[in-house]
Write an enzyme that holds these catalytic residues in place. Sequence first.
Site, PDB file in Angstrom:
ATOM      1  N   TYR A   1      -1.572  -1.123  10.428  1.00  0.00           N
ATOM      2  CA  TYR A   1      -1.767  -1.463   9.013  1.00  0.00           C
ATOM      3  C   TYR A   1      -0.605  -0.953   8.168  1.00  0.00           C
ATOM      4  O   TYR A   1      -0.029  -1.706   7.377  1.00  0.00           O
ATOM      5  CB  TYR A   1      -3.090  -0.869   8.518  1.00  0.00           C
ATOM      6  CG  TYR A   1      -3.341  -1.092   7.042  1.00  0.00           C
ATOM      7  CD1 TYR A   1      -3.700  -2.352   6.570  1.00  0.00           C
ATOM      8  CD2 TYR A   1      -3.224  -0.050   6.125  1.00  0.00           C
ATOM      9  CE1 TYR A   1      -3.931  -2.560   5.215  1.00  0.00           C
ATOM     10  CE2 TYR A   1      -3.453  -0.261   4.775  1.00  0.00           C
ATOM     11  CZ  TYR A   1      -3.809  -1.508   4.322  1.00  0.00           C
ATOM     12  OH  TYR A   1      -4.032  -1.723   2.981  1.00  0.00           O
TER      13      TYR A   1
ATOM     14  N   SER B   1       0.871  -1.185   0.000  1.00  0.00           N
ATOM     15  CA  SER B   1       0.000   0.000   0.000  1.00  0.00           C
ATOM     16  C   SER B   1       0.900   1.223   0.000  1.00  0.00           C
ATOM     17  O   SER B   1       2.042   1.168   0.502  1.00  0.00           O
ATOM     18  CB  SER B   1      -0.859   0.004   1.270  1.00  0.00           C
ATOM     19  OG  SER B   1      -1.401   1.288   1.488  1.00  0.00           O
TER      20      SER B   1
HETATM   21  N1  LIG Z   1      -8.675  -0.628  -1.068  1.00  0.00           N
HETATM   22  C1  LIG Z   1      -7.636   0.154  -0.800  1.00  0.00           C
HETATM   23  O1  LIG Z   1      -7.775   1.387  -0.670  1.00  0.00           O
HETATM   24  C2  LIG Z   1      -6.274  -0.461  -0.679  1.00  0.00           C
HETATM   25  C3  LIG Z   1      -5.166   0.386  -0.702  1.00  0.00           C
HETATM   26  C4  LIG Z   1      -3.902  -0.157  -0.578  1.00  0.00           C
HETATM   27  C5  LIG Z   1      -3.744  -1.524  -0.436  1.00  0.00           C
HETATM   28  N2  LIG Z   1      -4.838  -2.331  -0.409  1.00  0.00           N
HETATM   29  C6  LIG Z   1      -4.616  -3.765  -0.230  1.00  0.00           C
HETATM   30  O2  LIG Z   1      -5.260  -4.472  -1.263  1.00  0.00           O
HETATM   31  C7  LIG Z   1      -5.505  -5.814  -0.841  1.00  0.00           C
HETATM   32  C8  LIG Z   1      -6.922  -6.206  -1.234  1.00  0.00           C
HETATM   33  O3  LIG Z   1      -7.843  -5.473  -0.465  1.00  0.00           O
HETATM   34  P1  LIG Z   1      -9.169  -4.821  -1.078  1.00  0.00           P
HETATM   35  O4  LIG Z   1      -9.003  -3.370  -1.007  1.00  0.00           O
HETATM   36  O5  LIG Z   1      -9.516  -5.459  -2.355  1.00  0.00           O
HETATM   37  O6  LIG Z   1     -10.212  -5.195   0.095  1.00  0.00           O
HETATM   38  P2  LIG Z   1     -11.435  -6.183   0.195  1.00  0.00           P
HETATM   39  O7  LIG Z   1     -12.417  -5.933  -0.882  1.00  0.00           O
HETATM   40  O8  LIG Z   1     -11.885  -6.093   1.608  1.00  0.00           O
HETATM   41  O9  LIG Z   1     -10.775  -7.600  -0.096  1.00  0.00           O
HETATM   42  C9  LIG Z   1     -10.019  -8.278   0.860  1.00  0.00           C
HETATM   43  C10 LIG Z   1      -9.956  -9.731   0.441  1.00  0.00           C
HETATM   44  O10 LIG Z   1      -9.178 -10.444   1.416  1.00  0.00           O
HETATM   45  C11 LIG Z   1      -9.943 -11.561   1.875  1.00  0.00           C
HETATM   46  N3  LIG Z   1      -9.661 -11.836   3.274  1.00  0.00           N
HETATM   47  C12 LIG Z   1      -9.874 -11.023   4.343  1.00  0.00           C
HETATM   48  N4  LIG Z   1      -9.555 -11.662   5.467  1.00  0.00           N
HETATM   49  C13 LIG Z   1      -9.154 -12.906   5.119  1.00  0.00           C
HETATM   50  C14 LIG Z   1      -8.725 -14.048   5.831  1.00  0.00           C
HETATM   51  N5  LIG Z   1      -8.672 -14.052   7.175  1.00  0.00           N
HETATM   52  N6  LIG Z   1      -8.374 -15.151   5.148  1.00  0.00           N
HETATM   53  C15 LIG Z   1      -8.454 -15.180   3.800  1.00  0.00           C
HETATM   54  N7  LIG Z   1      -8.859 -14.135   3.057  1.00  0.00           N
HETATM   55  C16 LIG Z   1      -9.211 -13.018   3.718  1.00  0.00           C
HETATM   56  C17 LIG Z   1     -11.397 -11.168   1.687  1.00  0.00           C
HETATM   57  O11 LIG Z   1     -12.223 -12.310   1.481  1.00  0.00           O
HETATM   58  P3  LIG Z   1     -13.100 -13.073   2.598  1.00  0.00           P
HETATM   59  O12 LIG Z   1     -13.730 -12.050   3.471  1.00  0.00           O
HETATM   60  O13 LIG Z   1     -14.063 -13.865   1.756  1.00  0.00           O
HETATM   61  O14 LIG Z   1     -12.144 -13.974   3.313  1.00  0.00           O
HETATM   62  C18 LIG Z   1     -11.322 -10.386   0.385  1.00  0.00           C
HETATM   63  O15 LIG Z   1     -11.385 -11.270  -0.710  1.00  0.00           O
HETATM   64  C19 LIG Z   1      -5.246  -5.835   0.675  1.00  0.00           C
HETATM   65  O16 LIG Z   1      -3.983  -6.420   0.918  1.00  0.00           O
HETATM   66  C20 LIG Z   1      -5.210  -4.366   1.039  1.00  0.00           C
HETATM   67  O17 LIG Z   1      -4.425  -4.112   2.174  1.00  0.00           O
HETATM   68  C21 LIG Z   1      -6.098  -1.830  -0.528  1.00  0.00           C
END
Ligand SMILES: NC(=O)c1ccc[n+]([C@@H]2O[C@H](COP(=O)([O-])OP(=O)(O)OC[C@H]3O[C@@H](n4cnc5c(N)ncnc54)[C@H](OP(=O)(O)O)[C@@H]3O)[C@@H](O)[C@H]2O)c1
Length: 263
Positions: free
Chosen positions: A154, A141
């Site tokens: 985080y 991130s």
């Molecule tokens: N969105 C942003 O602004 C942003 C910015 C920078 C970085 N990121 C990074 O991008 C990545 C993806 O996040 P996203 O933004 O797409 O969020 P998201 O829509 O909440 O997706 C998170 C994913 O991780 C899975 N997950 C959560 N807890 C888990 C667990 N205990 N075991 C297995 N899977 C798990 C969730 O699926 P289930 O709930 O079905 O398990 C979901 O598929 C993350 O690493 C996040 O830190 C996001």
Amino acid sequence: MGIKLGMAVVTGASSGIGAVYADRLAKRGYDVLLVARDVARLEELADKIRTETGRLAEVFQADLTKTADVLRLETRIAADTNINMVINNAGASVSKPITEVSADQIDSLIQLNITALTRLSAAAIKNFLNKKSGTLINISSVLALAPELMGGVYSASKAYVLNFTQALDKQYANQGIKIQVVLPGMTRTEIWDRSGLGINYLPQEQVMEAGDMVDAALVGLDNGEVVTIPTLSEIAGWINLDQARLALGPNLSRALPAQRYRK
Ligand SMILES: NC(=O)c1ccc[n+]([C@@H]2O[C@H](COP(=O)([O-])OP(=O)(O)OC[C@H]3O[C@@H](n4cnc5c(N)ncnc54)[C@H](OP(=O)(O)O)[C@@H]3O)[C@@H](O)[C@H]2O)c1
């Protein structure tokens, strides 16, 4: 017949950035192994991918905060020679100061964002070293570069992902393994609501769509970038920061403390 790309493993494929990666990689010709806890959402995405692309889409239910589930997945990743790409995308956030976060929440975040990612990266590297090819993508991130924001747990976990993946690149890039770390800025996904900070509270002009973020990151991958920051208009900003860091190198270990620390 096209080149066989094999299988891409995408953790956190049930929503947001991971679901888009799975879609894009299947459209590029990969079979996909979709990993997350919510099996119904994974099945729905797998059906859509099979219908739209004709690729194989397999569902792998795992809670990556649980050691037994990480072990099952790392065993598969290390042993399955058909796996040619691993994307460690699953992640969670907390938006509160550390004093307002429970010990269990801290533990889960570290298990998911750091421990599982590290173990699955190691499994991928072992697999890829055997065949001298493969691609590992870890999702960090921009908060890796901004410890002032979002409470620390985080952002620190994402700084780990950046540092760790750069270290892997240094060790394995010359052994046929492609390694990339992606630093998204604010991206429209469920992570904001899940962390308790609703997406509507963000400055909307700074929020990128998940599809745009992943498409940009894949361009970065195709261009051979190790560190991809999709929001950064001038790559010189990152290069300057990295060069300033490298310039510190010769001064970081010395037999004596710096003059200002001597009594
Ligand atoms: N969105 C942003 O602004 C942003 C910015 C920078 C970085 N990121 C990074 O991008 C990545 C993806 O996040 P996203 O933004 O797409 O969020 P998201 O829509 O909440 O997706 C998170 C994913 O991780 C899975 N997950 C959560 N807890 C888990 C667990 N205990 N075991 C297995 N899977 C798990 C969730 O699926 P289930 O709930 O079905 O398990 C979901 O598929 C993350 O690493 C996040 O830190 C996001």
